[in-house]
Design a protein around this motif. Structure first.
Motif, short mmCIF file in Angstrom:
data_model
loop_
_atom_site.label_atom_id
_atom_site.label_comp_id
_atom_site.label_asym_id
_atom_site.label_seq_id
_atom_site.Cartn_x
_atom_site.Cartn_y
_atom_site.Cartn_z
N GLU A 23 -85.05 -64.78 -35.11
CA GLU A 23 -84.33 -63.60 -34.62
C GLU A 23 -82.96 -63.58 -35.29
OE1 GLU A 23 -84.43 -63.10 -30.39
OE2 GLU A 23 -86.36 -64.14 -30.27
N MET A 24 -82.77 -62.67 -36.22
CA MET A 24 -81.57 -62.68 -37.05
C MET A 24 -80.28 -62.43 -36.29
SD MET A 24 -82.46 -63.76 -39.91
CE MET A 24 -80.78 -63.67 -40.48
N HIS A 25 -80.36 -61.80 -35.13
CA HIS A 25 -79.13 -61.55 -34.37
C HIS A 25 -78.48 -62.85 -33.88
CE1 HIS A 25 -80.80 -62.38 -30.36
NE2 HIS A 25 -81.94 -61.88 -30.86
N ASN A 26 -79.19 -63.97 -33.96
CA ASN A 26 -78.64 -65.25 -33.52
C ASN A 26 -77.74 -65.91 -34.56
OD1 ASN A 26 -79.96 -65.26 -31.03
ND2 ASN A 26 -81.80 -66.16 -31.91
N TYR A 27 -77.62 -65.33 -35.75
CA TYR A 27 -76.90 -65.99 -36.85
C TYR A 27 -75.73 -65.15 -37.32
CZ TYR A 27 -81.20 -68.57 -36.83
OH TYR A 27 -82.26 -69.32 -36.42
N SER A 28 -74.61 -65.84 -37.57
CA SER A 28 -73.45 -65.17 -38.16
C SER A 28 -72.92 -66.03 -39.30
CB SER A 28 -72.37 -64.92 -37.11
OG SER A 28 -71.94 -66.15 -36.56
N ALA A 29 -72.40 -65.37 -40.32
CA ALA A 29 -71.84 -66.09 -41.47
C ALA A 29 -70.75 -67.04 -40.95
CB ALA A 29 -71.26 -65.10 -42.47
N ALA A 30 -70.69 -68.23 -41.55
CA ALA A 30 -69.78 -69.25 -41.03
C ALA A 30 -69.08 -69.99 -42.15
CB ALA A 30 -70.56 -70.24 -40.17
N ASN A 31 -67.84 -70.33 -41.89
CA ASN A 31 -67.07 -71.21 -42.78
C ASN A 31 -66.83 -72.55 -42.13
OD1 ASN A 31 -66.75 -69.42 -44.99
ND2 ASN A 31 -65.17 -68.33 -43.86
N ASN A 82 -67.53 -75.95 -40.01
CA ASN A 82 -68.68 -76.84 -39.84
C ASN A 82 -69.34 -76.67 -38.48
OD1 ASN A 82 -68.62 -77.89 -42.38
ND2 ASN A 82 -67.56 -79.77 -41.83
N SER A 83 -68.54 -76.42 -37.45
CA SER A 83 -69.13 -76.28 -36.11
C SER A 83 -70.04 -75.05 -36.03
CB SER A 83 -68.04 -76.22 -35.03
OG SER A 83 -67.21 -75.09 -35.24
N GLN A 84 -69.65 -73.94 -36.63
CA GLN A 84 -70.51 -72.75 -36.62
C GLN A 84 -71.74 -72.96 -37.51
OE1 GLN A 84 -70.34 -69.99 -34.66
NE2 GLN A 84 -72.33 -69.47 -35.51
N GLN A 124 -78.82 -75.63 -35.90
CA GLN A 124 -79.48 -76.04 -34.66
C GLN A 124 -80.30 -74.89 -34.09
OE1 GLN A 124 -75.99 -77.41 -32.60
NE2 GLN A 124 -76.29 -79.53 -33.25
N THR A 125 -79.76 -73.68 -34.18
CA THR A 125 -80.49 -72.50 -33.72
C THR A 125 -81.76 -72.31 -34.53
OG1 THR A 125 -78.43 -71.45 -33.01
CG2 THR A 125 -80.34 -70.01 -33.33
#
Length: 94
Positions: free
Chosen positions: A59-67, A69-71, A77-78
């Motif tokens: 489900e792509m809505h669960n992911y956001s671009a991240a810089n 390390n925690s994101q 993990q998702t």
């Protein structure tokens, strides 16, 4: 059909890496690929790739671009938790 879980060992020679780049170029991704290791490090493009071939798994809505390390860890993990067959060891990727 029913998916089978397969463990993949990640090591490749230069020809196999070139083949991987050609294959990835066939997948429509939300952002351009410049440095494949960096571009895929936040799991978003990996999730998009899995979603392209198996839309019901991710489900792509669960992911956001991240810089951060925690994101990035959260995204990996998702991805690993959304389906039992999608298990990627992300610890060496960050």
């Amino acid at each position: 059909g029913k998916l089978k879980c397969t463990e993949l060992k990640m090591s490749a020679d230069d020809d196999e890496i070139q083949d991987l780049y050609v294959w990835v170029d066939q997948v429509p991704l939300s952002r351009p690929k410049r440095n494949i290791a960096r571009d895929f490090s936040d799991a978003v493009l990996t999730a998009e790739t899995v979603h392209y071939f198996y839309p019901k798994l991710v489900e792509m809505h669960n992911y956001s671009a991240a810089n951060s390390n925690s994101q990035k860890m959260y995204n990996w993990q998702t991805l690993n938790s959304e389906h039992p067959c999608v298990r990627i060891d992300f610890t060496n990727l960050l």
